[in-house]
Design an enzyme around this catalytic site. Structure first.
Site, short mmCIF file in Angstrom:
data_model
loop_
_atom_site.label_atom_id
_atom_site.label_comp_id
_atom_site.label_asym_id
_atom_site.label_seq_id
_atom_site.Cartn_x
_atom_site.Cartn_y
_atom_site.Cartn_z
N ASP A 31 -55.84 39.33 36.36
CA ASP A 31 -55.28 40.61 36.70
C ASP A 31 -53.64 40.79 36.44
OD1 ASP A 31 -57.74 40.51 37.78
OD2 ASP A 31 -57.50 40.93 39.70
N GLU A 79 -59.01 43.58 37.28
CA GLU A 79 -59.67 44.51 38.45
C GLU A 79 -59.63 46.02 38.27
OE1 GLU A 79 -58.08 43.57 42.45
OE2 GLU A 79 -59.45 44.96 43.40
N LYS A 136 -63.61 43.44 36.19
CA LYS A 136 -64.44 43.15 37.52
C LYS A 136 -63.98 43.84 38.44
CE LYS A 136 -60.67 39.99 38.87
NZ LYS A 136 -60.21 40.53 40.05
N LYS A 139 -62.55 41.13 43.74
CA LYS A 139 -61.65 40.37 43.64
C LYS A 139 -61.75 39.10 42.83
CE LYS A 139 -59.33 43.09 46.50
NZ LYS A 139 -58.52 44.17 45.88
N VAL A 164 -52.27 36.93 39.34
CA VAL A 164 -51.96 37.70 40.53
C VAL A 164 -53.22 38.32 41.42
CG1 VAL A 164 -49.48 37.85 39.77
CG2 VAL A 164 -51.27 39.75 39.68
N THR A 165 -53.15 38.20 42.44
CA THR A 165 -52.23 37.50 43.24
C THR A 165 -52.78 36.22 43.97
OG1 THR A 165 -53.11 38.51 45.44
CG2 THR A 165 -50.99 39.73 44.42
N CYS A 169 -56.86 37.60 44.44
CA CYS A 169 -57.89 37.53 43.40
C CYS A 169 -57.84 35.88 42.86
CB CYS A 169 -57.74 38.36 42.25
SG CYS A 169 -58.01 40.20 42.92
N GLN A 209 -56.87 18.08 51.44
CA GLN A 209 -58.15 17.46 51.47
C GLN A 209 -58.58 16.62 50.11
OE1 GLN A 209 -60.91 19.31 54.78
NE2 GLN A 209 -59.58 21.23 54.04
C1 C5J Z 1 -55.61 41.15 43.10
C2 C5J Z 1 -55.38 42.69 44.77
N1 C5J Z 1 -55.64 41.08 41.75
N2 C5J Z 1 -54.36 41.91 45.50
N3 C5J Z 1 -55.86 42.28 43.84
O1 C5J Z 1 -54.96 40.05 43.66
O2 C5J Z 1 -55.90 43.51 45.35
#
Ligand code: C5J
Length: 229
Positions: A31, A79, A136, A139, A164-165, A169, A209
């Protein structure tokens, strides 16, 4: 031959080295769209400081170039939604309650709608011919997409995940990939968040972990491993 076995060396990572297996590894760039990284986009409309994400552009450009040179599969995701918003759930649409919502017109066209200027990947990281671009609606990059089929048909078992972020996502995609049996390496300086403390927490969760979701490394560690591979 087991393509997941290291071709040579490994990436210095946490919680322990990530074995390099170039032929079985894809770089997944999540994204890196104008809507998240440029003023006037969705991220900006939600009141975020987009400059926090832009710090990822230069290191990620170097990683993409090295991955291409090494012959790694490079996949990009975006996205976004259909123009009629028929793949946008009312729940996602309602969420946020800000002045600009998904589908509304902003300075770069309709927010998070496919085909609009803001939905595009930033020019600095534009895909090249032959690189799959996964659109997509969610997320995670596996939900309602053909990403898994594309990876499996290329013999991919390991992912280097950037974009990101970090906590939204990227994290959702890493969790989806982990449950599907992919090993994931997340690059700390090639992922970014509008909230630095979320970025740090998200990376900590991945490697905790004994690597419950995967590995974390810097881009320089991956570049060093690729240059020796
Ligand atoms: C992504 C969002 N790409 N933060 N989308 O992380 O809405």
């Amino acid at each position: 031959m087991d393509q997941t076995r290291p071709s040579s060396g490994s990436v210095e990572a946490e919680p322990y080295p990530f074995p390099l297996a170039v032929a079985a590894t894809a770089l997944v760039v999540i994204d890196m769209q104008r809507d998240f990284l440029e003023p006037g986009g969705f991220g900006d409309a939600l009141g975020n400081d987009v400059s926090l994400l832009r710090a990822t552009i230069d290191p990620l450009a170097a990683v993409i170039a090295a991955a291409r040179a090494a012959g790694m599969v490079v996949v990009h995701t975006r996205e976004g939604h259909r123009a009629d918003l028929s793949d946008l759930s009312p729940a996602k649409h309602r969420r946020g309650n800000f002045a600009l919502k998904i589908g509304d017109s902003g300075p770069m066209g309709r927010i998070l709608v496919r085909g609009e200027e803001g939905h595009d990947i930033i020019p600095e990281l534009a895909p090249i011919a032959g690189e799959p671009v996964i659109d997509k609606p969610g997320k995670g990059a596996f939900y309602a997409t053909d990403l898994e089929a594309i990876l499996r048909s290329r013999g991919i078992a390991r992912l280097v995940v950037c974009g990101v972020t970090t906590e939204v996502c990227v994290h959702t995609t890493v969790r989806e990939a982990n449950d599907r049996g992919f090993d994931c390496l997340v690059l700390s300086d090639c992922t970014g968040s509008y909230f630095p403390h979320f970025h740090e927490a998200a990376l900590a969760m991945i490697k905790a972990q004994g690597g419950i979701f995967g590995w974390v490394a810097s881009s320089s560690a991956l570049l060093a491993a690729l240059s020796g591979a």
